[in-house]
Design a protein around this motif. Structure first.
Motif, PDB file in Angstrom:
ATOM      1  N   PRO A   1       0.936   0.297   0.521  1.00 36.52           N
ATOM      2  CA  PRO A   1       1.929  -0.673   0.023  1.00 36.52           C
ATOM      3  C   PRO A   1       3.340  -0.372   0.543  1.00 36.52           C
ATOM      4  O   PRO A   1       4.107  -1.293   0.837  1.00 36.52           O
ATOM      5  CB  PRO A   1       1.856  -0.496  -1.502  1.00 36.52           C
ATOM      6  N   LYS A   2       3.675   0.909   0.692  1.00 40.98           N
ATOM      7  CA  LYS A   2       4.992   1.264   1.237  1.00 40.98           C
ATOM      8  C   LYS A   2       5.086   0.905   2.712  1.00 40.98           C
ATOM      9  O   LYS A   2       6.133   0.462   3.190  1.00 40.98           O
ATOM     10  CB  LYS A   2       5.238   2.773   1.095  1.00 40.98           C
ATOM     11  N   LEU A   3       3.993   1.111   3.450  1.00 39.95           N
ATOM     12  CA  LEU A   3       4.003   0.746   4.875  1.00 39.95           C
ATOM     13  C   LEU A   3       4.205  -0.760   5.019  1.00 39.95           C
ATOM     14  O   LEU A   3       4.992  -1.221   5.855  1.00 39.95           O
ATOM     15  CB  LEU A   3       2.691   1.176   5.546  1.00 39.95           C
ATOM     16  N   ILE A   4       3.503  -1.516   4.193  1.00 41.35           N
ATOM     17  CA  ILE A   4       3.613  -2.981   4.240  1.00 41.35           C
ATOM     18  C   ILE A   4       5.038  -3.413   3.922  1.00 41.35           C
ATOM     19  O   ILE A   4       5.628  -4.240   4.626  1.00 41.35           O
ATOM     20  CB  ILE A   4       2.586  -3.629   3.276  1.00 41.35           C
ATOM     21  N   SER A   5       5.624  -2.823   2.886  1.00 40.01           N
ATOM     22  CA  SER A   5       6.964  -3.278   2.515  1.00 40.01           C
ATOM     23  C   SER A   5       7.986  -2.838   3.560  1.00 40.01           C
ATOM     24  O   SER A   5       8.914  -3.586   3.885  1.00 40.01           O
ATOM     25  CB  SER A   5       7.294  -2.838   1.088  1.00 40.01           C
ATOM     26  N   LYS A   6       7.807  -1.662   4.139  1.00 42.52           N
ATOM     27  CA  LYS A   6       8.729  -1.232   5.207  1.00 42.52           C
ATOM     28  C   LYS A   6       8.593  -2.117   6.449  1.00 42.52           C
ATOM     29  O   LYS A   6       9.583  -2.438   7.105  1.00 42.52           O
ATOM     30  CB  LYS A   6       8.451   0.228   5.590  1.00 42.52           C
ATOM     31  N   ALA A   7       7.366  -2.499   6.795  1.00 37.74           N
ATOM     32  CA  ALA A   7       7.184  -3.352   7.985  1.00 37.74           C
ATOM     33  C   ALA A   7       7.799  -4.727   7.747  1.00 37.74           C
ATOM     34  O   ALA A   7       8.411  -5.298   8.650  1.00 37.74           O
ATOM     35  CB  ALA A   7       5.699  -3.473   8.322  1.00 37.74           C
ATOM     36  N   LYS A   8       7.655  -5.244   6.521  1.00 37.52           N
ATOM     37  CA  LYS A   8       8.218  -6.577   6.246  1.00 37.52           C
ATOM     38  C   LYS A   8       9.744  -6.536   6.210  1.00 37.52           C
ATOM     39  O   LYS A   8      10.400  -7.521   6.544  1.00 37.52           O
ATOM     40  CB  LYS A   8       7.643  -7.128   4.933  1.00 37.52           C
ATOM     41  N   HIS A   9      10.277  -5.395   5.821  1.00 37.95           N
ATOM     42  CA  HIS A   9      11.741  -5.274   5.802  1.00 37.95           C
ATOM     43  C   HIS A   9      12.299  -5.018   7.207  1.00 37.95           C
ATOM     44  O   HIS A   9      13.302  -5.621   7.599  1.00 37.95           O
ATOM     45  CB  HIS A   9      12.148  -4.131   4.862  1.00 37.95           C
ATOM     46  N   ASN A  10      11.646  -4.126   7.957  1.00 36.72           N
ATOM     47  CA  ASN A  10      12.202  -3.674   9.238  1.00 36.72           C
ATOM     48  C   ASN A  10      11.659  -4.413  10.460  1.00 36.72           C
ATOM     49  O   ASN A  10      12.230  -4.335  11.534  1.00 36.72           O
ATOM     50  CB  ASN A  10      11.909  -2.175   9.426  1.00 36.72           C
ATOM     51  N   GLY A  11      10.514  -5.082  10.292  1.00 38.63           N
ATOM     52  CA  GLY A  11       9.878  -5.741  11.434  1.00 38.63           C
ATOM     53  C   GLY A  11       8.743  -4.909  12.001  1.00 38.63           C
ATOM     54  O   GLY A  11       7.762  -5.431  12.504  1.00 38.63           O
ATOM     55  N   ILE A  12       8.886  -3.596  11.931  1.00 36.78           N
ATOM     56  CA  ILE A  12       7.868  -2.664  12.407  1.00 36.78           C
ATOM     57  C   ILE A  12       8.028  -1.391  11.585  1.00 36.78           C
ATOM     58  O   ILE A  12       9.135  -1.047  11.177  1.00 36.78           O
ATOM     59  CB  ILE A  12       8.037  -2.390  13.932  1.00 36.78           C
ATOM     60  N   ALA A  13       6.926  -0.715  11.309  1.00 40.29           N
ATOM     61  CA  ALA A  13       7.002   0.550  10.571  1.00 40.29           C
ATOM     62  C   ALA A  13       5.783   1.389  10.909  1.00 40.29           C
ATOM     63  O   ALA A  13       4.778   0.883  11.418  1.00 40.29           O
ATOM     64  CB  ALA A  13       7.068   0.289   9.063  1.00 40.29           C
ATOM     65  N   ALA A  14       5.892   2.694  10.652  1.00 37.63           N
ATOM     66  CA  ALA A  14       4.812   3.631  10.958  1.00 37.63           C
ATOM     67  C   ALA A  14       4.474   4.459   9.725  1.00 37.63           C
ATOM     68  O   ALA A  14       5.354   4.835   8.956  1.00 37.63           O
ATOM     69  CB  ALA A  14       5.225   4.560  12.097  1.00 37.63           C
ATOM     70  N   LEU A  15       3.183   4.721   9.570  1.00 40.21           N
ATOM     71  CA  LEU A  15       2.697   5.643   8.550  1.00 40.21           C
ATOM     72  C   LEU A  15       2.004   6.805   9.253  1.00 40.21           C
ATOM     73  O   LEU A  15       1.080   6.590  10.039  1.00 40.21           O
ATOM     74  CB  LEU A  15       1.699   4.919   7.630  1.00 40.21           C
ATOM     75  N   ALA A  16       2.473   8.023   8.983  1.00 41.93           N
ATOM     76  CA  ALA A  16       1.798   9.225   9.497  1.00 41.93           C
ATOM     77  C   ALA A  16       1.082   9.873   8.324  1.00 41.93           C
ATOM     78  O   ALA A  16       1.702  10.223   7.325  1.00 41.93           O
ATOM     79  CB  ALA A  16       2.825  10.175  10.096  1.00 41.93           C
ATOM     80  N   ILE A  17      -0.238   9.986   8.448  1.00 44.49           N
ATOM     81  CA  ILE A  17      -1.009  10.715   7.438  1.00 44.49           C
ATOM     82  C   ILE A  17      -1.255  12.112   8.001  1.00 44.49           C
ATOM     83  O   ILE A  17      -1.718  12.258   9.134  1.00 44.49           O
ATOM     84  CB  ILE A  17      -2.344  10.020   7.126  1.00 44.49           C
TER      85      ILE A  17
ATOM     86  N   GLY B   1      15.777  -7.882  12.912  1.00 45.16           N
ATOM     87  CA  GLY B   1      15.318  -7.075  11.787  1.00 45.16           C
ATOM     88  C   GLY B   1      15.909  -5.695  11.988  1.00 45.16           C
ATOM     89  O   GLY B   1      16.317  -5.361  13.104  1.00 45.16           O
ATOM     90  N   PRO B   2      15.935  -4.878  10.922  1.00 47.55           N
ATOM     91  CA  PRO B   2      16.544  -3.547  11.074  1.00 47.55           C
ATOM     92  C   PRO B   2      15.945  -2.719  12.214  1.00 47.55           C
ATOM     93  O   PRO B   2      16.646  -1.913  12.820  1.00 47.55           O
ATOM     94  CB  PRO B   2      16.289  -2.899   9.713  1.00 47.55           C
ATOM     95  N   ALA B   3      14.652  -2.920  12.548  1.00 44.79           N
ATOM     96  CA  ALA B   3      14.030  -2.119  13.602  1.00 44.79           C
ATOM     97  C   ALA B   3      13.539  -2.984  14.767  1.00 44.79           C
ATOM     98  O   ALA B   3      12.697  -2.571  15.546  1.00 44.79           O
ATOM     99  CB  ALA B   3      12.883  -1.294  13.028  1.00 44.79           C
ATOM    100  N   VAL B   4      14.082  -4.179  14.902  1.00 43.75           N
ATOM    101  CA  VAL B   4      13.635  -5.105  15.959  1.00 43.75           C
ATOM    102  C   VAL B   4      14.831  -5.687  16.701  1.00 43.75           C
ATOM    103  O   VAL B   4      15.765  -6.191  16.073  1.00 43.75           O
ATOM    104  CB  VAL B   4      12.809  -6.278  15.371  1.00 43.75           C
ATOM    105  N   ILE B   5      14.780  -5.632  18.014  1.00 39.12           N
ATOM    106  CA  ILE B   5      15.768  -6.307  18.852  1.00 39.12           C
ATOM    107  C   ILE B   5      15.048  -7.385  19.638  1.00 39.12           C
ATOM    108  O   ILE B   5      13.964  -7.147  20.182  1.00 39.12           O
ATOM    109  CB  ILE B   5      16.409  -5.347  19.865  1.00 39.12           C
TER     110      ILE B   5
END
Lengths: 339, 339
Positions: free
Chosen positions: A99-115, B77-81
Motif C-alpha cells: 500500500p505504501k508503494l502504491i501511494s508513493k507511485a501515485k504521488h511521485n509518478g514512479i516509486a521503488a520497494l526494496a525488500i 510529478g515529484p519524480a517524473v520529468i
C-alpha cells in the motif's frame, strides 16, 4: 494424467493456513503466504501452488527462517520504501509494504520497494498484479542461487533471476509476464533427469564448461541464460538491481549463505511501480486504448499474450469455485498437516 | 579491410557540427547530436557514429524534423520529468532534461524521464552512461518501427525495441549494455541481403509467417525477437513503457506516421534513474565492492562484461586522440558537407 481430486477454493486456503501454522508460522505469515499460494493454485500454476508448502515447511524446519518476524517498513527516500523482512519469508513484508508503494507511485509518478533480508520462494506475477489492480504498471526482479553461467562463461554465477511485468487494463485481466532469465527452470532439468531424457541444446554446460544435453551433467555443471549474451546481460542487471543496488545478496552470496540447507533462497527483491496518470501527463484514457490496440494486434495475428493461458485457468476455476490437484499431492499435504 | 583514414577527435566533432548546421540544424541541436555521434565514433561503434549523419540530414530534408525546435522540459510529478522535443531530434531534449533527472533521482531515490514527440536515431548506451557518470544506475528503452513479429505471430508489430542499462563503477568505466530485442538488427539483415548469404535460422519469417533464411523474404516479412517468447514479452513491455505509459506512439503507430519517408522514427523514449545511496539505505560503498566481486567473477571464468570491447576501443582512441574511419565514408561525408 494422474488421479485428480477437486478442492473448493476455501479448502485451498484453509489447508494452506493450517499446514503453515502447524509448522510454526504465525497467523500473519500464514495468511500472507497462503494468499500467494492460493493465487497460484487458482491459476493452475501447480509448481508455485500448494506444492510450495513442502518448501515452506522444510525452510522453517531448517531453523533459520523466522515464522514470527515482524517486517520493518520504512521510507528510504521520497520515492523509496525499504521493507526489512527480518529473516522471514518475503511475502508478509511485501504485503505490508505494497500500500505504501502504491501511494508513493501515485504521488511521485514512479516509486521503488526494496525488500531485504527475506527468504523467497514465490512467483512474481501475483506481486506485480497487486500493482496493476491498483491501476499502476509494475516490474519486479530478484536473484536466486548461482546455478547459471554468464554468456561465454564456464560455471554458475547468476541466479535463475526472474523478471516480471504487469500492465493495468480497464475492466480486464492485466497484461502480465513473469519469466526466469535462465533458459530452463531448475525443476525442468530435474524432470528431464528423472525421465532419463536428453535436454535440448543450449540449456546447460557440464563441469568443464562444455555444452551438454545430459541432465545429470547439467545439474553438476551450470545452466545457461535464455537468449545468449542478451539474456545474460539482463540477468547481470537483475543481480545488480536486486542485490548491490538495494544492499542485499547476489545469487553467489545467497548460495554460500544457504550452506546446502533445504531452505528457500535468502536475498532481496526490488519492485518498481509506475503511474500511467502522471507519466502520460494526464492522458491515461487515450493511452489505455492505444495499449488495447497493441494487444488486439497480437491476438489478431494468432499470437498469444504472455499470461493468457494462466488467466483462462483463473477464470475457469473462479467460476466453478474449485481447483483440481493430483490426489498424491493431496495425500502428501494431509500427511504434512499432521506432522 | 577497406582503406582507412585517421581523424583527430576534434575533427570528428567539427565535421559533424559543420554537416549538421549546413543542413539546417541550429547550433544547440548540432552540438547535442554531435556529442552522441562523437561518443559512438570514439568507441568504434561505426553504425551509430559519423555514418548516422546521412540519416540526420535525410531526416531534416524530408521536411518534418525540426532543426530549431526548443524542447519544453517540465515536471509531471515529484519524480517524473517530461521533455517534449517538439518534433526535433531527441538528443537536445535528452541533454536538457538529464540534469533534472539526475537531481530528481538523487532526491527521490528513483526518477523517470519521458521524452516525447521526438525523432530518434541514436544508440542508448551514451544516455544511460550520462547517469552512471553521475553515480546513478540507469535504464532506457524505446520503440521503433513495426518490423518484428511477436512470438507465435505472423507479421511485424513490435519494434527492434532497444533496452539499455548502466551501472556506475568507482574509478572505472561503467558496466553497460544496450541491445535490440530483435534477434538481428535491421541493418544486419540488409548486409546478408547484399552479400546474398542465407540468414541463420530463427531470425525472420516470410510474408506468409513461415520461417525463412532468405534475406529478401525476411525484409518483406518480419523479423523475430531474441529469446523466443521471453524476448517477445520484453519487447511488448518496451512498447508499453515507452509508448502508452508516457503518452507516445507504439512502433506500429510510428511506422504509419512515417509514411515510408526516409526519416528517423518518430516516437517517445523512457529513461529511469536509480540512486544507489538511497536505495541501499546509505550502504553504497560496501555494495560497490559487492558489485565489483560480481564483475570479477564474470571475468575470472573467461566471460566478458557486455561492453568490454567497446570500452577498450574508447580507451585506445582517447589515448591516441584519433579514430579510424573508412576513406569511402570520409569522402561521402565531405560531399555531404558541401551539399
Amino acid at each position: 494424467m494422474s488421479e485428480q481430486i477437486t478442492l473448493s477454493l476455501s479448502e485451498v486456503k484453509s489447508l494452506s493456513e493450517s499446514i503453515l501454522t502447524q509448522h510454526g508460522f504465525n497467523a500473519d505469515h500464514a495468511n500472507a503466504i497462503t494468499e500467494i499460494i492460493y493465487s497460484n493454485q487458482l491459476a493452475d500454476c501447480h509448481s508455485h501452488g500448494l506444492f510450495r508448502l513442502f518448501m515452506c515447511t522444510e525452510s522453517i524446519r531448517s531453523g533459520r527462517v523466522s515464522g514470527t518476524a515482524q517486517p520493518i517498513i520504512e521510507d528510504a527516500g521520497p520515492a523509496v520504501i525499504k521493507a526489512n523482512a527480518q529473516d522471514g519469508v518475503s511475502l508478509l513484508a511485501m504485503q505490508a509494504a505494497m500500500p505504501k508503494l502504491i501511494s508513493k507511485a501515485k504521488h511521485n509518478g514512479i516509486a521503488a520497494l526494496a525488500i531485504n533480508r527475506c527468504f523467497h520462494f514465490s512467483a512474481l506475477w501475483p506481486e506485480v498484479e497487486i500493482l496493476s489492480q491498483a491501476g499502476l504498471a509494475g516490474m519486479a526482479m530478484l536473484p536466486s542461487h548461482a546455478w547459471v553461467a554468464p554468456a561465454g562463461g564456464t560455471r554458475g554465477l547468476l541466479g535463475t533471476n526472474p523478471f516480471a511485468f504487469s500492465w493495468p487494463r480497464d475492466g480486464q485481466v492485466p497484461f502480465t509476464f513473469d519469466f526466469a532469465t535462465s533458459q530452463f527452470a531448475r525443476g525442468e532439468i530435474e524432470l528431464y533427469r528423472r525421465a532419463g531424457k536428453p535436454l535440448p541444446e543450449g540449456v546447460a554446460i557440464d563441469q568443464e564448461g562444455q555444452p551438454t544435453t545430459d541432465a545429470d551433467a547439467a545439474m553438476q555443471g551450470a545452466m545457461l541464460t535464455f537468449g545468449g549474451h542478451k539474456g545474460s546481460a539482463l540477468s547481470l542487471m537483475i543481480e545488480l538491481m536486486a542485490g548491490p543496488l538495494i544492499d542485499d545478496l547476489t545469487s553467489k552470496e545467497s548460495m554460500a549463505f544457504a550452506e546446502d540447507k533445504p531452505e528457500a533462497p535468502y536475498h532481496g527483491e526490488i519492485i518498481l511501480a509506475f503511474d500511467p496518470d502522471l507519466l502520460s501527463g494526464g492522458q491515461r484514457a487515450a493511452n489505455q486504448q492505444r495499449a488495447e490496440r497493441l494487444f488486439a494486434d497480437v491476438i489478431d495475428q494468432g499470437a498469444r499474450l504472455p499470461s493468457q493461458r494462466r488467466q483462462a485457468a483463473q477464470q475457469r476455476n473462479l467460476a466453478r469455485n474449485a481447483v483440481n490437484i493430483p490426489k498424491s499431492l493431496y495425500d502428501d499435504l494431509i500427511t504434512l498437516q499432521s506432522l
